[in-house]
Design a protein around this motif. Structure first.
Motif, PDB file in Angstrom:
ATOM      1  N   TYR A   1      79.701  45.385 115.156  1.00  0.00           N
ATOM      2  CA  TYR A   1      79.235  44.225 114.678  1.00  0.00           C
ATOM      3  C   TYR A   1      77.720  44.443 114.725  1.00  0.00           C
ATOM      4  O   TYR A   1      77.090  45.380 115.151  1.00  0.00           O
ATOM      5  N   SER A   2      77.129  43.253 114.110  1.00  0.00           N
ATOM      6  CA  SER A   2      75.814  43.243 114.023  1.00  0.00           C
ATOM      7  C   SER A   2      75.354  41.857 113.838  1.00  0.00           C
ATOM      8  O   SER A   2      76.020  40.979 113.319  1.00  0.00           O
ATOM      9  N   ARG A   3      74.348  41.479 114.483  1.00  0.00           N
ATOM     10  CA  ARG A   3      73.704  40.201 114.327  1.00  0.00           C
ATOM     11  C   ARG A   3      72.323  40.041 113.896  1.00  0.00           C
ATOM     12  O   ARG A   3      71.469  40.753 114.526  1.00  0.00           O
ATOM     13  N   VAL A   4      71.827  39.429 112.824  1.00  0.00           N
ATOM     14  CA  VAL A   4      70.416  39.584 112.215  1.00  0.00           C
ATOM     15  C   VAL A   4      69.952  38.218 111.937  1.00  0.00           C
ATOM     16  O   VAL A   4      70.723  37.412 111.598  1.00  0.00           O
TER      17      VAL A   4
ATOM     18  N   PRO B   1      72.083  46.573 123.421  1.00  0.00           N
ATOM     19  CA  PRO B   1      72.061  45.951 122.118  1.00  0.00           C
ATOM     20  C   PRO B   1      70.892  44.967 121.953  1.00  0.00           C
ATOM     21  O   PRO B   1      70.323  44.647 120.933  1.00  0.00           O
TER      22      PRO B   1
ATOM     23  N   TRP C   1      76.086  37.083 111.125  1.00  0.00           N
ATOM     24  CA  TRP C   1      77.021  37.999 112.012  1.00  0.00           C
ATOM     25  C   TRP C   1      77.979  38.350 111.572  1.00  0.00           C
ATOM     26  O   TRP C   1      78.918  37.463 111.025  1.00  0.00           O
TER      27      TRP C   1
ATOM     28  N   TYR D   1      72.249  50.481 111.576  1.00  0.00           N
ATOM     29  CA  TYR D   1      72.311  49.362 112.503  1.00  0.00           C
ATOM     30  C   TYR D   1      70.580  49.090 113.067  1.00  0.00           C
ATOM     31  O   TYR D   1      70.116  48.088 112.837  1.00  0.00           O
TER      32      TYR D   1
ATOM     33  N   THR E   1      67.286  45.697 120.256  1.00  0.00           N
ATOM     34  CA  THR E   1      66.868  45.855 118.607  1.00  0.00           C
ATOM     35  C   THR E   1      67.333  44.529 117.958  1.00  0.00           C
ATOM     36  O   THR E   1      67.118  44.175 116.758  1.00  0.00           O
ATOM     37  N   LYS E   2      67.861  43.421 118.828  1.00  0.00           N
ATOM     38  CA  LYS E   2      67.905  42.071 118.467  1.00  0.00           C
ATOM     39  C   LYS E   2      66.926  41.049 118.805  1.00  0.00           C
ATOM     40  O   LYS E   2      65.771  41.048 118.518  1.00  0.00           O
TER      41      LYS E   2
ATOM     42  N   GLU F   1      68.536  45.878 112.018  1.00  0.00           N
ATOM     43  CA  GLU F   1      68.233  44.817 112.756  1.00  0.00           C
ATOM     44  C   GLU F   1      66.602  44.882 113.118  1.00  0.00           C
ATOM     45  O   GLU F   1      65.896  43.690 113.324  1.00  0.00           O
TER      46      GLU F   1
ATOM     47  N   HIS G   1      78.781  52.448 121.102  1.00  0.00           N
ATOM     48  CA  HIS G   1      79.004  51.087 120.945  1.00  0.00           C
ATOM     49  C   HIS G   1      79.061  50.176 122.207  1.00  0.00           C
ATOM     50  O   HIS G   1      79.814  50.937 123.041  1.00  0.00           O
TER      51      HIS G   1
END
Length: 490
Positions: free
Chosen positions: A397-400, A102, A411, A225, A105-106, A229, A367
Motif C-alpha cells: 500500500y501507499s499513502r501520499v 513506514p 491511499w 515507493y 517517508t510519510k 512518498e 513490507h
C-alpha cells in the motif's frame, strides 16, 4: 521433560536436520562425561559466576537482533505467551525502541505546521492498532534492551554474539530481524556529498528534514515507493521538485502504464516534474562542497540543493551470512516456520527468504505487513504446538498527500500477484481499480480511494483466486460495479 518442552526443542530444528545433530545444540561434546574432573560446589559456583559475568546480557534464553517492526512484534508475541520477563533480550543499532518504519517517508516528513509524526507516536505496535511499546513498556515487561550497539559477529558453536562495542552476548535461541539497508550511490559519483540523503531510520529522516527546511530545489532519484512518498511530502514544503528514474513510468513493479499515467498526472498537477528513462552519470558539488546538480548520461544537468536517493534496499545479512543465504532473492533462507539451516536460529521480516506458499516460490518481502506477521508466526511456532507453515498473501500500500490542507489525499492497496493480463476500471476521480487475470483466474487487485468495506474485499479475492469473466469486468461502468462482479465470482 514435558510435551511442550519437547516441542520447543523440536521447533528449533529444521525438518531436514537429523535428530542427533539437533541434540548437539543442547549437549556439548567437548569432553566425555567420565573425564570431567571432580570439583567442589564452592569452586563450581565461583567458576559459574565468572563465566556468567563474561556475558553482557542478563536475559539469554531468547535474543532478537534488530530494532524495526519485526523485533517489536516478536517482543509483543513473547509477552503474550508469558516468555519475555527475564528471558528476552533485544539488541539494536538504533537509539530507539522498535518503531513503525513506514512513517519515516510519510507523516514524519511533513512540515511542522502540518502536524508531522514524531516518536513515541509511531512506536510498534500502533500501526496495527496495538499497544504503544515505548522504552518503559519493555522495562515493565522485563525485556532487556541493548541500544546503539549493532551485532558484528556470531559464533554458532558457542552460541554467542559480538557487538560493535566489544560486548559478548549469549543466546539460547536467536531471532535475526535485521531488515534492510538503503542502496547507496557510490562515493566516486557523489553518493556521499552533503545534501544527499537516504532514508532508513529516524536519524536519516531528521537529517532530511533539516535539509528540506533550507532547500529550494529537490531532486528525488527513483520512481518507487520512496520516491513517490518523498516527492508528495516535498509538495507540502513548496519545493521545486523533480523525480528522476530510468524506467518509462512510476512504480513499474506494480503499476501498469495506464495506472501510472493517472498518478503522474496528479503529481504534475501539484507541480512535480518528471525525468523518465534517465540514467545518472554523477552528482556534482558546488563551491561549498554540497550537492549542486545531477548530471545525466545524455549530458543534461538538473540544478538542485538537496537530493533524496530511493533506489531500493538490500537485506542486512552481515554478520549472519554464514547462517545460509538465498542467492536468488537475497536474504537468509528459512522454512515455513522461519527456521534457518542452523538449529536454534531463526530469521524474520525483510531479511528472510521464505516459502511463499500460495504461489509455490521462495520470496523475500520488504513490507511492514510481512514484518509483523512473520514475527508473530515465528514466535508462536517457537513457543507453542503451532506447526502451520506460514501462508502469506502479498500486500502493498501507499499513502501520499495526506498532510493537512492537501487538496486530495491518496491511499491505494494491492493484494495478490501482479501477473497475467490487466483490466482497469474507473477514472481516478477519485476511484480506480486494476485487476490482474491469469488463465481466467483473478490473481491480484489494486484499489485507489476505496471504502473500508471495499478494501476488506481485496484480500478475499486475491486469496480465493476465483474464475472471473474478463469481458464483464471490462464493461463495468464503475469501480463499484466491477468489485460486485468480482465478489459474485467468489
Amino acid at each position: 521433560m514435558s510435551s511442550v518442552a519437547v516441542h520447543r526443542l523440536m521447533a528449533t530444528m529444521p525438518n531436514t536436520m537429523p535428530f542427533k545433530q539437533g541434540l548437539s545444540l543442547w549437549c556439548p561434546q567437548s569432553a566425555s562425561l567420565n573425564r570431567i574432573p571432580r570439583i567442589s560446589s564452592r569452586s563450581f559456583r565461583r567458576s559459574y559466576v565468572a563465566a556468567a559475568s563474561s556475558f553482557a546480557n542478563e536475559n539469554r534464553e531468547y535474543v532478537v537482533v534488530g530494532g524495526g517492526n519485526s523485533a517489536g512484534y516478536a517482543a509483543k508475541t513473547f509477552v503474550e505467551h508469558g516468555q519475555a520477563n527475564g528471558k528476552l533480550c533485544i539488541v539494536t543499532k538504533e537509539p530507539y525502541a522498535p518503531y513503525e518504519r513506514p512513517a519515516l517517508t510519510k507523516a514524519y516528513l511533513f512540515p511542522t505546521d502540518k502536524k508531522p509524526a514524531r516518536l513515541p507516536g509511531f512506536h510498534t505496535c500502533v500501526g496495527s492498532g496495538g499497544e504503544r511499546q515505548t522504552p518503559d513498556w519493555y522495562k515493565e515487561q522485563g525485556v532487556e534492551m541493548l541500544y546503539e550497539d549493532p551485532v558484528t559477529g556470531i559464533d554458532v558453536e558457542k552460541q554467542t554474539l559480538t557487538t560493535n562495542s566489544g560486548k559478548l552476548l549469549k543466546y539460547g535461541t536467536l531471532i535475526i530481524a535485521t531488515g534492510c539497508t538503503a542502496s547507496r550511490f557510490p562515493e566516486k559519483i557523489g553518493g556521499s556529498l552533503p545534501g544527499v540523503h537516504y532514508i532508513r531510520d529516524v536519524a536519516d529522516a531528521d537529517s532530511l528534514i533539516s535539509s528540506l527546511g533550507k532547500a529550494k530545489k529537490l531532486v528525488v532519484v527513483g520512481g518507487g515507493y520512496i520516491g513517490m512518498e518523498v516527492a508528495a511530502a516535498a509538495v507540502a514544503w513548496k519545493l521545486d521538485t523533480t523525480i528522476i528514474f530510468p524506467e518509462e513510468h512510476l512504480l513499474p513493479r506494480l503499476f501498469t502504464p495506464s495506472l501510472a499515467q493517472k498518478y503522474e498526472q496528479l503529481y504534475q498537477d501539484n507541480g512535480v516534474k518528471f525525468v523518465k528513462g534517465a540514467k545518472i552519470k554523477h552528482l556534482e558539488s558546488g563551491p561549498d562542497g554540497r550537492v549542486a546538480a545531477v548530471k545525466l548520461e545524455d549530458g543534461s544537468s538538473i540544478e538542485t540543493d538537496t537530493v533524496v536517493i530511493g533506489i531500493g534496499a538490500k537485506p542486512a545479512v552481515s554478520p549472519f551470512d554464514t547462517v545460509g543465504l538465498n542467492n536468488t532473492v537475497g536474504g537468509i533462507e528459512v522454512d515455513g516456520q522461519f527456521r534457518t539451516s542452523i538449529p536454534g536460529i531463526f530469521a524474520i521480516g525483510d531479511v528472510a527468504a521464505f516459502p511463499l506458499k500460495i504461489y509455490n516460490r521462495i520470496a523475500r518481502v520488504e513490507h511492514v505487513d510481512h514484518a509483523r506477521k512473520s514475527a508473530q508466526h515465528c514466535i508462536k511456532s517457537l513457543l507453542t504446538a503451532h506447526t502451520h507453515t506460514y501462508d502469506y498473501l502479498p500486500y502493498f500500500y501507499s499513502r501520499v498527500f495526506e498532510y493537512e490542507g492537501s487538496p486530495r489525499k491518496v491511499w491505494w492497496q494491492f493484494f495478490g500477484d501482479s501477473v497475467g493480463e490487466t483490466v482497469e476500471v474507473g477514472n481516478f476521480d477519485p476511484k480506480v481499480a486494476t485487476f490482474w487475470i491469469d488463465s481466467g483466474k483473478l490473481k491480484g487487485v489494486l484499489l485507489e480511494s476505496g471504502s473500508p468495506e471495499e478494501f476488506q474485499l481485496l484480500p478475499k479475492l486475491a486469496r480465493s483466486q476465483p474464475s472471473v469473466d474478463k469481458s464483464k469486468l471490462q464493461n463495468a461502468s464503475s469501480v463499484e460495479e466491477a468489485l460486485e462482479i468480482a465478489q459474485a465470482s467468489l
